[in-house]
Design a protein around this motif. Sequence first.
Motif, PDB file in Angstrom:
ATOM      1  N   PRO A  86      74.591  52.988 -11.145  1.00  0.00           N
ATOM      2  CA  PRO A  86      75.001  51.604 -10.885  1.00  0.00           C
ATOM      3  C   PRO A  86      75.940  51.581  -9.679  1.00  0.00           C
ATOM      4  O   PRO A  86      76.885  52.368  -9.610  1.00  0.00           O
ATOM      5  CB  PRO A  86      75.728  51.199 -12.172  1.00  0.00           C
ATOM      6  CG  PRO A  86      76.204  52.487 -12.773  1.00  0.00           C
ATOM      7  CD  PRO A  86      75.285  53.582 -12.286  1.00  0.00           C
ATOM      8  N   LEU A  87      75.650  50.697  -8.723  1.00  0.00           N
ATOM      9  CA  LEU A  87      76.435  50.639  -7.496  1.00  0.00           C
ATOM     10  C   LEU A  87      76.684  49.193  -7.081  1.00  0.00           C
ATOM     11  O   LEU A  87      75.815  48.335  -7.254  1.00  0.00           O
ATOM     12  CB  LEU A  87      75.679  51.345  -6.352  1.00  0.00           C
ATOM     13  CG  LEU A  87      75.438  52.843  -6.536  1.00  0.00           C
ATOM     14  CD1 LEU A  87      74.413  53.326  -5.537  1.00  0.00           C
ATOM     15  CD2 LEU A  87      76.732  53.612  -6.399  1.00  0.00           C
ATOM     16  N   ILE A  88      77.841  48.964  -6.494  1.00  0.00           N
ATOM     17  CA  ILE A  88      78.135  47.654  -5.910  1.00  0.00           C
ATOM     18  C   ILE A  88      77.168  47.437  -4.756  1.00  0.00           C
ATOM     19  O   ILE A  88      76.925  48.350  -3.961  1.00  0.00           O
ATOM     20  CB  ILE A  88      79.595  47.614  -5.421  1.00  0.00           C
ATOM     21  CG1 ILE A  88      80.544  47.703  -6.614  1.00  0.00           C
ATOM     22  CG2 ILE A  88      79.857  46.358  -4.591  1.00  0.00           C
ATOM     23  CD1 ILE A  88      81.980  47.947  -6.236  1.00  0.00           C
ATOM     24  N   TYR A  89      76.616  46.233  -4.680  1.00  0.00           N
ATOM     25  CA  TYR A  89      75.682  45.927  -3.599  1.00  0.00           C
ATOM     26  C   TYR A  89      75.962  44.534  -3.060  1.00  0.00           C
ATOM     27  O   TYR A  89      76.622  43.719  -3.700  1.00  0.00           O
ATOM     28  CB  TYR A  89      74.224  46.003  -4.095  1.00  0.00           C
ATOM     29  CG  TYR A  89      73.795  44.738  -4.802  1.00  0.00           C
ATOM     30  CD1 TYR A  89      73.123  43.725  -4.111  1.00  0.00           C
ATOM     31  CD2 TYR A  89      74.100  44.519  -6.143  1.00  0.00           C
ATOM     32  CE1 TYR A  89      72.766  42.537  -4.750  1.00  0.00           C
ATOM     33  CE2 TYR A  89      73.746  43.345  -6.785  1.00  0.00           C
ATOM     34  CZ  TYR A  89      73.083  42.354  -6.082  1.00  0.00           C
ATOM     35  OH  TYR A  89      72.746  41.179  -6.697  1.00  0.00           O
ATOM     36  N   GLU A 100      62.928  57.767  -0.337  1.00  0.00           N
ATOM     37  CA  GLU A 100      62.124  56.885  -1.188  1.00  0.00           C
ATOM     38  C   GLU A 100      62.875  56.708  -2.508  1.00  0.00           C
ATOM     39  O   GLU A 100      63.086  57.673  -3.238  1.00  0.00           O
ATOM     40  CB  GLU A 100      60.738  57.478  -1.444  1.00  0.00           C
ATOM     41  CG  GLU A 100      59.951  57.774  -0.173  1.00  0.00           C
ATOM     42  CD  GLU A 100      59.753  56.572   0.740  1.00  0.00           C
ATOM     43  OE1 GLU A 100      59.513  55.458   0.218  1.00  0.00           O
ATOM     44  OE2 GLU A 100      59.846  56.744   1.963  1.00  0.00           O
ATOM     45  N   VAL A 101      63.301  55.479  -2.796  1.00  0.00           N
ATOM     46  CA  VAL A 101      64.127  55.205  -3.968  1.00  0.00           C
ATOM     47  C   VAL A 101      63.528  54.057  -4.763  1.00  0.00           C
ATOM     48  O   VAL A 101      62.584  53.409  -4.323  1.00  0.00           O
ATOM     49  CB  VAL A 101      65.576  54.848  -3.554  1.00  0.00           C
ATOM     50  CG1 VAL A 101      66.229  56.011  -2.796  1.00  0.00           C
ATOM     51  CG2 VAL A 101      65.634  53.570  -2.732  1.00  0.00           C
ATOM     52  N   GLU A 102      64.087  53.832  -5.945  1.00  0.00           N
ATOM     53  CA  GLU A 102      63.796  52.639  -6.728  1.00  0.00           C
ATOM     54  C   GLU A 102      65.098  51.850  -6.797  1.00  0.00           C
ATOM     55  O   GLU A 102      66.180  52.444  -6.821  1.00  0.00           O
ATOM     56  CB  GLU A 102      63.313  53.013  -8.123  1.00  0.00           C
ATOM     57  CG  GLU A 102      61.966  53.720  -8.119  1.00  0.00           C
ATOM     58  CD  GLU A 102      61.672  54.446  -9.416  1.00  0.00           C
ATOM     59  OE1 GLU A 102      62.157  53.992 -10.476  1.00  0.00           O
ATOM     60  OE2 GLU A 102      60.982  55.471  -9.365  1.00  0.00           O
ATOM     61  N   PHE A 103      64.976  50.519  -6.803  1.00  0.00           N
ATOM     62  CA  PHE A 103      66.163  49.669  -6.771  1.00  0.00           C
ATOM     63  C   PHE A 103      65.950  48.535  -7.751  1.00  0.00           C
ATOM     64  O   PHE A 103      64.832  48.030  -7.887  1.00  0.00           O
ATOM     65  CB  PHE A 103      66.371  49.129  -5.349  1.00  0.00           C
ATOM     66  CG  PHE A 103      67.772  48.702  -5.042  1.00  0.00           C
ATOM     67  CD1 PHE A 103      68.810  49.613  -5.001  1.00  0.00           C
ATOM     68  CD2 PHE A 103      68.062  47.369  -4.771  1.00  0.00           C
ATOM     69  CE1 PHE A 103      70.108  49.225  -4.701  1.00  0.00           C
ATOM     70  CE2 PHE A 103      69.352  46.965  -4.469  1.00  0.00           C
ATOM     71  CZ  PHE A 103      70.372  47.893  -4.433  1.00  0.00           C
ATOM     72  N   GLN A 104      66.997  48.160  -8.465  1.00  0.00           N
ATOM     73  CA  GLN A 104      66.914  47.054  -9.421  1.00  0.00           C
ATOM     74  C   GLN A 104      68.093  46.126  -9.231  1.00  0.00           C
ATOM     75  O   GLN A 104      69.247  46.544  -9.294  1.00  0.00           O
ATOM     76  CB  GLN A 104      66.879  47.555 -10.866  1.00  0.00           C
ATOM     77  CG  GLN A 104      66.786  46.409 -11.867  1.00  0.00           C
ATOM     78  CD  GLN A 104      66.647  46.867 -13.311  1.00  0.00           C
ATOM     79  OE1 GLN A 104      66.394  48.027 -13.581  1.00  0.00           O
ATOM     80  NE2 GLN A 104      66.819  45.939 -14.223  1.00  0.00           N
ATOM     81  N   THR A 137      79.194  42.437  -7.749  1.00  0.00           N
ATOM     82  CA  THR A 137      77.842  42.583  -8.297  1.00  0.00           C
ATOM     83  C   THR A 137      77.373  44.026  -8.196  1.00  0.00           C
ATOM     84  O   THR A 137      77.689  44.722  -7.226  1.00  0.00           O
ATOM     85  CB  THR A 137      76.849  41.672  -7.544  1.00  0.00           C
ATOM     86  OG1 THR A 137      76.959  41.926  -6.142  1.00  0.00           O
ATOM     87  CG2 THR A 137      77.129  40.208  -7.826  1.00  0.00           C
ATOM     88  N   ALA A 138      76.607  44.433  -9.210  1.00  0.00           N
ATOM     89  CA  ALA A 138      76.081  45.801  -9.246  1.00  0.00           C
ATOM     90  C   ALA A 138      74.564  45.785  -9.360  1.00  0.00           C
ATOM     91  O   ALA A 138      73.983  44.916 -10.015  1.00  0.00           O
ATOM     92  CB  ALA A 138      76.686  46.574 -10.415  1.00  0.00           C
ATOM     93  N   ALA A 139      73.948  46.770  -8.722  1.00  0.00           N
ATOM     94  CA  ALA A 139      72.507  47.012  -8.808  1.00  0.00           C
ATOM     95  C   ALA A 139      72.323  48.448  -9.289  1.00  0.00           C
ATOM     96  O   ALA A 139      73.289  49.218  -9.367  1.00  0.00           O
ATOM     97  CB  ALA A 139      71.854  46.825  -7.440  1.00  0.00           C
ATOM     98  N   LEU A 140      71.086  48.805  -9.599  1.00  0.00           N
ATOM     99  CA  LEU A 140      70.778  50.180  -9.998  1.00  0.00           C
ATOM    100  C   LEU A 140      69.947  50.853  -8.909  1.00  0.00           C
ATOM    101  O   LEU A 140      68.919  50.323  -8.490  1.00  0.00           O
ATOM    102  CB  LEU A 140      69.998  50.204 -11.309  1.00  0.00           C
ATOM    103  CG  LEU A 140      70.698  49.616 -12.534  1.00  0.00           C
ATOM    104  CD1 LEU A 140      69.802  49.751 -13.765  1.00  0.00           C
ATOM    105  CD2 LEU A 140      72.052  50.262 -12.780  1.00  0.00           C
ATOM    106  N   LEU A 141      70.409  52.011  -8.475  1.00  0.00           N
ATOM    107  CA  LEU A 141      69.697  52.826  -7.489  1.00  0.00           C
ATOM    108  C   LEU A 141      69.185  54.075  -8.191  1.00  0.00           C
ATOM    109  O   LEU A 141      69.962  54.783  -8.831  1.00  0.00           O
ATOM    110  CB  LEU A 141      70.633  53.229  -6.351  1.00  0.00           C
ATOM    111  CG  LEU A 141      70.036  54.193  -5.326  1.00  0.00           C
ATOM    112  CD1 LEU A 141      69.024  53.473  -4.441  1.00  0.00           C
ATOM    113  CD2 LEU A 141      71.139  54.818  -4.468  1.00  0.00           C
TER     114      LEU A 141
END
Length: 133
Positions: free
Chosen positions: A44-47, A78-82, A26-30
Amino acid sequence: MLFGKEHVERYQATDGAEGHDWQGTTAALLTTTGRRTGTKHTTPLIYQKYGDDYLLVASKGGADAPPEWYLNLQSNPEVEFQVLGDKFRARARTATPEEKPDMWRVMTAAWPDYDEYTKKTDREIPVVVVERA
């Protein structure tokens, strides 16, 4: 296969319907803020979910230098994550030495290549903890 900018664009356009499930994991966006430019960068990163938090691995495929996104969040955590359609502000930090072994097991279960990456570099590959703000 989705990769890089195209992966980010398809993920954002479809709330992760395209891009969340990626190569058996699975991948999320950082989204981090560039430490030199102040520009927002989305990767896009594996999470994996870990309690209420999310885990990432700053592996860069076992390269000797850490990934740019990791350097950016060290400068500004401080980041945004999806994850799928869930977009939120968060704080990212490096797992402590006490936390890392269990978190590493969770991440290598999701992407076994992480263990191989450690053999390619002398760099300590960090696990990053993303905590919802």
